[in-house]
Design a protein around this motif. Structure first.
Motif, PDB file in Angstrom:
ATOM      1  N   ALA A  63       0.830  -1.207   0.000  1.00  0.00           N
ATOM      2  CA  ALA A  63       0.000   0.000   0.000  1.00  0.00           C
ATOM      3  C   ALA A  63       0.863   1.255   0.000  1.00  0.00           C
ATOM      4  CB  ALA A  63      -0.916  -0.013   1.223  1.00  0.00           C
ATOM      5  N   THR A  64       2.039   1.164   0.632  1.00  0.00           N
ATOM      6  CA  THR A  64       2.938   2.318   0.699  1.00  0.00           C
ATOM      7  C   THR A  64       3.518   2.664  -0.664  1.00  0.00           C
ATOM      8  OG1 THR A  64       3.520   1.762   2.975  1.00  0.00           O
ATOM      9  CG2 THR A  64       5.005   3.245   1.786  1.00  0.00           C
ATOM     10  N   ILE A  65       3.921   1.645  -1.414  1.00  0.00           N
ATOM     11  CA  ILE A  65       4.588   1.904  -2.700  1.00  0.00           C
ATOM     12  C   ILE A  65       3.597   2.096  -3.851  1.00  0.00           C
ATOM     13  CG2 ILE A  65       6.647   0.653  -1.968  1.00  0.00           C
ATOM     14  CD1 ILE A  65       5.728  -1.696  -3.674  1.00  0.00           C
ATOM     15  N   ASN A  66       2.329   1.928  -3.578  1.00  0.00           N
ATOM     16  CA  ASN A  66       1.316   2.210  -4.612  1.00  0.00           C
ATOM     17  C   ASN A  66       1.071   3.717  -4.618  1.00  0.00           C
ATOM     18  OD1 ASN A  66      -0.627   2.006  -6.558  1.00  0.00           O
ATOM     19  ND2 ASN A  66      -2.177   1.084  -5.225  1.00  0.00           N
ATOM     20  N   SER A  67       2.038   4.424  -5.155  1.00  0.00           N
ATOM     21  CA  SER A  67       2.055   5.881  -5.064  1.00  0.00           C
ATOM     22  C   SER A  67       2.106   6.516  -6.446  1.00  0.00           C
ATOM     23  CB  SER A  67       3.273   6.319  -4.256  1.00  0.00           C
ATOM     24  OG  SER A  67       3.487   7.704  -4.345  1.00  0.00           O
ATOM     25  N   SER A 125      10.617   1.682  -5.535  1.00  0.00           N
ATOM     26  CA  SER A 125       9.865   1.177  -4.382  1.00  0.00           C
ATOM     27  C   SER A 125      10.803   0.805  -3.235  1.00  0.00           C
ATOM     28  CB  SER A 125       9.039  -0.042  -4.804  1.00  0.00           C
ATOM     29  OG  SER A 125       8.073   0.305  -5.784  1.00  0.00           O
ATOM     30  N   VAL A 126      11.916   0.192  -3.575  1.00  0.00           N
ATOM     31  CA  VAL A 126      12.901  -0.184  -2.550  1.00  0.00           C
ATOM     32  C   VAL A 126      13.433   1.056  -1.844  1.00  0.00           C
ATOM     33  CG1 VAL A 126      15.211  -1.125  -2.227  1.00  0.00           C
ATOM     34  CG2 VAL A 126      13.524  -2.376  -3.590  1.00  0.00           C
ATOM     35  N   ARG A 127      13.737   2.107  -2.606  1.00  0.00           N
ATOM     36  CA  ARG A 127      14.248   3.345  -2.004  1.00  0.00           C
ATOM     37  C   ARG A 127      13.226   3.938  -1.030  1.00  0.00           C
ATOM     38  NH1 ARG A 127      16.941   6.812  -6.988  1.00  0.00           N
ATOM     39  NH2 ARG A 127      18.309   5.151  -7.796  1.00  0.00           N
ATOM     40  N   VAL A 128      11.959   3.948  -1.441  1.00  0.00           N
ATOM     41  CA  VAL A 128      10.916   4.525  -0.585  1.00  0.00           C
ATOM     42  C   VAL A 128      10.767   3.716   0.695  1.00  0.00           C
ATOM     43  CG1 VAL A 128       8.443   4.964  -0.406  1.00  0.00           C
ATOM     44  CG2 VAL A 128       9.670   5.586  -2.495  1.00  0.00           C
ATOM     45  N   LEU A 129      10.764   2.398   0.584  1.00  0.00           N
ATOM     46  CA  LEU A 129      10.598   1.549   1.775  1.00  0.00           C
ATOM     47  C   LEU A 129      11.761   1.723   2.755  1.00  0.00           C
ATOM     48  CD1 LEU A 129       9.220  -1.763   0.151  1.00  0.00           C
ATOM     49  CD2 LEU A 129       7.948  -0.058   1.469  1.00  0.00           C
ATOM     50  N   ASN A 131      13.676   4.386   2.989  1.00  0.00           N
ATOM     51  CA  ASN A 131      13.646   5.724   3.561  1.00  0.00           C
ATOM     52  C   ASN A 131      12.593   5.853   4.662  1.00  0.00           C
ATOM     53  OD1 ASN A 131      15.710   6.655   1.915  1.00  0.00           O
ATOM     54  ND2 ASN A 131      14.284   7.376   0.311  1.00  0.00           N
ATOM     55  N   ILE A 132      11.475   5.171   4.473  1.00  0.00           N
ATOM     56  CA  ILE A 132      10.390   5.298   5.445  1.00  0.00           C
ATOM     57  C   ILE A 132      10.563   4.332   6.618  1.00  0.00           C
ATOM     58  CG2 ILE A 132       7.892   5.041   5.790  1.00  0.00           C
ATOM     59  CD1 ILE A 132       7.495   5.939   2.902  1.00  0.00           C
ATOM     60  N   TYR A 133      10.791   3.068   6.307  1.00  0.00           N
ATOM     61  CA  TYR A 133      10.803   2.039   7.350  1.00  0.00           C
ATOM     62  C   TYR A 133      12.217   1.575   7.740  1.00  0.00           C
ATOM     63  CZ  TYR A 133       5.910   1.718   5.943  1.00  0.00           C
ATOM     64  OH  TYR A 133       4.610   2.012   5.644  1.00  0.00           O
ATOM     65  N   ASN A 134      13.227   1.939   6.886  1.00  0.00           N
ATOM     66  CA  ASN A 134      14.590   1.450   7.121  1.00  0.00           C
ATOM     67  C   ASN A 134      14.572  -0.071   7.351  1.00  0.00           C
ATOM     68  OD1 ASN A 134      17.387   1.620   7.415  1.00  0.00           O
ATOM     69  ND2 ASN A 134      17.272   2.085   9.612  1.00  0.00           N
ATOM     70  N   SER A 135      13.868  -0.766   6.436  1.00  0.00           N
ATOM     71  CA  SER A 135      13.617  -2.200   6.608  1.00  0.00           C
ATOM     72  C   SER A 135      14.663  -3.087   5.929  1.00  0.00           C
ATOM     73  CB  SER A 135      12.233  -2.547   6.048  1.00  0.00           C
ATOM     74  OG  SER A 135      12.168  -2.240   4.657  1.00  0.00           O
ATOM     75  N   GLY A 136      15.549  -2.449   5.160  1.00  0.00           N
ATOM     76  CA  GLY A 136      16.519  -3.253   4.429  1.00  0.00           C
ATOM     77  C   GLY A 136      15.940  -3.918   3.205  1.00  0.00           C
ATOM     78  N   ALA A 137      14.930  -3.266   2.569  1.00  0.00           N
ATOM     79  CA  ALA A 137      14.292  -3.812   1.374  1.00  0.00           C
ATOM     80  C   ALA A 137      15.263  -3.796   0.200  1.00  0.00           C
ATOM     81  CB  ALA A 137      13.055  -2.996   1.036  1.00  0.00           C
ATOM     82  N   SER A 138      15.039  -4.707  -0.750  1.00  0.00           N
ATOM     83  CA  SER A 138      15.894  -4.790  -1.946  1.00  0.00           C
ATOM     84  C   SER A 138      15.118  -5.458  -3.072  1.00  0.00           C
ATOM     85  CB  SER A 138      17.160  -5.592  -1.628  1.00  0.00           C
ATOM     86  OG  SER A 138      16.819  -6.921  -1.253  1.00  0.00           O
ATOM     87  N   VAL A 139      15.664  -5.293  -4.291  1.00  0.00           N
ATOM     88  CA  VAL A 139      15.054  -5.952  -5.449  1.00  0.00           C
ATOM     89  C   VAL A 139      15.524  -7.399  -5.450  1.00  0.00           C
ATOM     90  CG1 VAL A 139      14.799  -5.991  -7.945  1.00  0.00           C
ATOM     91  CG2 VAL A 139      14.991  -3.785  -6.736  1.00  0.00           C
TER      92      VAL A 139
END
Length: 264
Positions: A63-67, A125-129, A131-139
């Motif tokens: 829902a966050t990256i559906n921007s 999407s990875v950059r946004v996640l 920046n917001i959650y600092n979750s360590g997301a990646s492609v």
């Protein structure tokens, strides 16, 4: 007098129209060489160490990256002259249940463009996640070189046939309503004409009857007058008196008698 038509008559013709349009669409797409390609990139919303702890976060992060901002930035980066609405109709963000994986899916008629859009959107999407959650997301997986052909001919044929069915049905309903209104007007006019005709016939019959009665009365009056004003001349009177007098017989002469013979 014509009868009204039922609105249900629009259904068979609408179904036939839908089938015809659907078949034409299906064969036109196949023989015209129309093809669509599906490109899919995968995003993992957390690092490997925290996969088990973050396996229920996919829906929230999707829902966050559906921007609209990410979509607009992707189009600008790839220099694709689309609006956000068009890109949105070709994009699908699918979170995998009970996991931390999100699929970025793009469907387009151009294979390379579909792959570029999916991969670029995944990177943003990875950059946004992060920046917001600092979750360590990646492609997790790029779509480049792996887009497959989609056979959507039947799907589009069904959509086109359904649209044709609805539109043709509405047109037929409008035509039937128009026809029924004309029939009602014609029947109303015919009914009024019949009423006027019946009134005229009744009036004519009444006039004929009155004239016949008057004629009979005149004839009766003339007969009465002819009977009451019959003229009898003197000759007929004399003959009638003779006939009347001849009916009486003379029995004889009364004998003479002397005075006192039959006195009592």
């Amino acid at each position: 007098m014509r009868n009204r038509k039922s609105l249900f008559l629009a259904i068979p013709s609408a179904i036939i129209a839908g089938i015809i349009v659907g078949m034409i669409t299906y064969f036109a797409l196949n023989f015209g060489g129309y093809k669509e390609y599906k490109a899919q990139a995968k995003v993992i919303t957390t690092n490997v160490e925290n996969v088990d702890d973050a396996k229920d976060t996919a829906k929230t992060y999707a829902a966050t990256i559906n921007s609209s901002k990410i979509k607009q930035k992707t189009l600008e980066t790839l220099a694709i002259d689309w609006n956000v609405g068009k890109f949105d109709s070709k994009l699908e963000i699918k979170p995998t249940e009970n996991s931390s994986i999100i699929d970025i899916v793009v469907v387009d008629t151009n294979k390379l463009r579909a792959e570029d859009l999916a991969d670029q959107y995944a990177e943003y999407s990875v950059r946004v996640l992060n920046n917001i959650y600092n979750s360590g997301a990646s492609v997790m997986e790029y779509s480049y070189g792996s887009a497959g052909i989609l056979d959507n001919s039947m799907r589009y044929a069904i959509i086109a046939g359904s649209i044709a069915l609805v539109l043709w049905g509405l047109i037929q309903i409008i035509r039937i309503n128009s026809y029924n209104r004309k029939v009602e007007k014609e029947n109303l006019s015919a009914s009024k004409a019949n009423q006027v005709k019946e009134l005229r016939e009744v009036s004519d019959k009444s006039r004929k009857k009155d004239s016949q009665v008057n004629l009979d009365n005149k004839e009766n009056i003339q007969e009465d007058q002819s009977q009451s004003t019959q003229v009898i001349d003197s000759k007929e009177i004399k003959e009638m008196s003779q006939e009347k007098s001849s009916k009486y017989e003379i029995l004889g002469r009364i004998p003479s008698y002397k005075k006192g013979e039959i006195d009592v």
